[in-house]
Design an enzyme around this catalytic site. Sequence first.
Site, PDB file in Angstrom:
ATOM      1  N   ASP A   1       0.828  -1.198   0.000  1.00 28.55           N
ATOM      2  CA  ASP A   1       0.000   0.000   0.000  1.00 28.55           C
ATOM      3  C   ASP A   1       0.871   1.260   0.000  1.00 28.55           C
ATOM      4  O   ASP A   1       0.652   2.183  -0.775  1.00 28.55           O
ATOM      5  CB  ASP A   1      -0.963   0.005   1.204  1.00 28.55           C
ATOM      6  CG  ASP A   1      -0.287  -0.308   2.541  1.00 28.55           C
ATOM      7  OD1 ASP A   1       0.951  -0.508   2.581  1.00 28.55           O
ATOM      8  OD2 ASP A   1      -1.003  -0.353   3.566  1.00 28.55           O
TER       9      ASP A   1
ATOM     10  N   ASP B   1       7.038   3.855   3.657  1.00 23.83           N
ATOM     11  CA  ASP B   1       7.287   5.016   4.513  1.00 23.83           C
ATOM     12  C   ASP B   1       8.780   5.016   4.888  1.00 23.83           C
ATOM     13  O   ASP B   1       9.608   5.555   4.155  1.00 23.83           O
ATOM     14  CB  ASP B   1       6.358   4.926   5.726  1.00 23.83           C
ATOM     15  CG  ASP B   1       6.423   6.120   6.662  1.00 23.83           C
ATOM     16  OD1 ASP B   1       6.966   7.162   6.268  1.00 23.83           O
ATOM     17  OD2 ASP B   1       5.922   6.019   7.808  1.00 23.83           O
TER      18      ASP B   1
HETATM   19  P1  IMP Z   1       7.540   1.319   6.565  1.00 21.27           P
HETATM   20  O1  IMP Z   1       8.006  -0.037   7.020  1.00 21.27           O
HETATM   21  O2  IMP Z   1       7.889   2.404   7.538  1.00 21.27           O
HETATM   22  O3  IMP Z   1       7.955   1.657   5.155  1.00 21.27           O
HETATM   23  O4  IMP Z   1       5.989   1.338   6.630  1.00 21.27           O
HETATM   24  C1  IMP Z   1       5.241   0.577   5.868  1.00 21.27           C
HETATM   25  C2  IMP Z   1       3.918   0.254   6.537  1.00 21.27           C
HETATM   26  O5  IMP Z   1       3.518   1.182   7.558  1.00 21.27           O
HETATM   27  C3  IMP Z   1       2.882   0.331   5.465  1.00 21.27           C
HETATM   28  O6  IMP Z   1       2.759  -0.910   4.796  1.00 21.27           O
HETATM   29  C4  IMP Z   1       1.655   0.715   6.247  1.00 21.27           C
HETATM   30  O7  IMP Z   1       1.061  -0.465   6.760  1.00 21.27           O
HETATM   31  C5  IMP Z   1       2.174   1.537   7.392  1.00 21.27           C
HETATM   32  N1  IMP Z   1       2.070   2.985   7.064  1.00 21.27           N
HETATM   33  C6  IMP Z   1       3.078   3.837   6.769  1.00 21.27           C
HETATM   34  N2  IMP Z   1       2.621   5.068   6.500  1.00 21.27           N
HETATM   35  C7  IMP Z   1       1.277   4.984   6.595  1.00 21.27           C
HETATM   36  C8  IMP Z   1       0.210   5.939   6.416  1.00 21.27           C
HETATM   37  O8  IMP Z   1       0.402   7.121   6.066  1.00 21.27           O
HETATM   38  N3  IMP Z   1      -1.043   5.469   6.621  1.00 21.27           N
HETATM   39  C9  IMP Z   1      -1.315   4.185   6.980  1.00 21.27           C
HETATM   40  N4  IMP Z   1      -0.357   3.271   7.142  1.00 21.27           N
HETATM   41  C10 IMP Z   1       0.921   3.662   6.953  1.00 21.27           C
HETATM   42 MG    MG Z   2       1.290  -2.296   4.991  1.00 20.76          MG
END
Ligand code: IMP
Ligand code: MG
Length: 173
Positions: free
Chosen positions: A97, A100
């Site tokens: 989705d 981040d």
């Molecule tokens: P990362 O591991 O920090 O890249 O984050 C990835 C996961 O964090 C995504 O797959 C989402 O499940 C969650 N996430 C990050 N940013 C958002 C946001 O703005 N809204 C909702 N979920 C988020």
């Molecule tokens: Mg996710």
Amino acid sequence: MTEKKIILDSGMIAARVGELGHEITRDYADGNLLLVGVLTGAFIFTADLARQIQLPLEISFIKIASYGEKTLSSGNIELVTDIETSVSGRDLLIVEDIVDTGNSLAWLKNHLALKNPRSLKFCSLIDKSERRTREVTIDYTGFALSRGFLVGYGLDYGGQYRQLPAVYELVDP
Ligand code: IMP
Ligand code: MG
């Protein structure tokens, strides 16, 4: 965080998902495509994207969790449910989705590469760059945004809002 500001309406999402499906159809014409949706957030995007790819393909899901603050992944990724499909000789396309920090993407690529797929690429509906801490490659990006906490079209806040057909930013009222 109760006010919602629309960022991507359903028409914009549908148009971009169609374009991504077209690109993937072109790139995997000679492939053996296995879409791997990342639960729970990518369940809607995976379903819509799959229907825009004009190729034989299989769909599998992997579920991971990362515990931390409600709006920031901790980097401690835990595998909840692994894919059940055999990966050897397949062209894997991971469908997320949102990226981040990049922790989930880095973890997923490492985990799935160990299963020896023929190829391994990554598709994310949203590339949110401001908090990126890992250098990661996203092969197919729907929308590049800098910041904001987003909900809808699969994205949640505390488990809520996933069913909304558009993507909204949650803002302080
Ligand atoms: P990362 O591991 O920090 O890249 O984050 C990835 C996961 O964090 C995504 O797959 C989402 O499940 C969650 N996430 C990050 N940013 C958002 C946001 O703005 N809204 C909702 N979920 C988020
Ligand atoms: Mg996710």
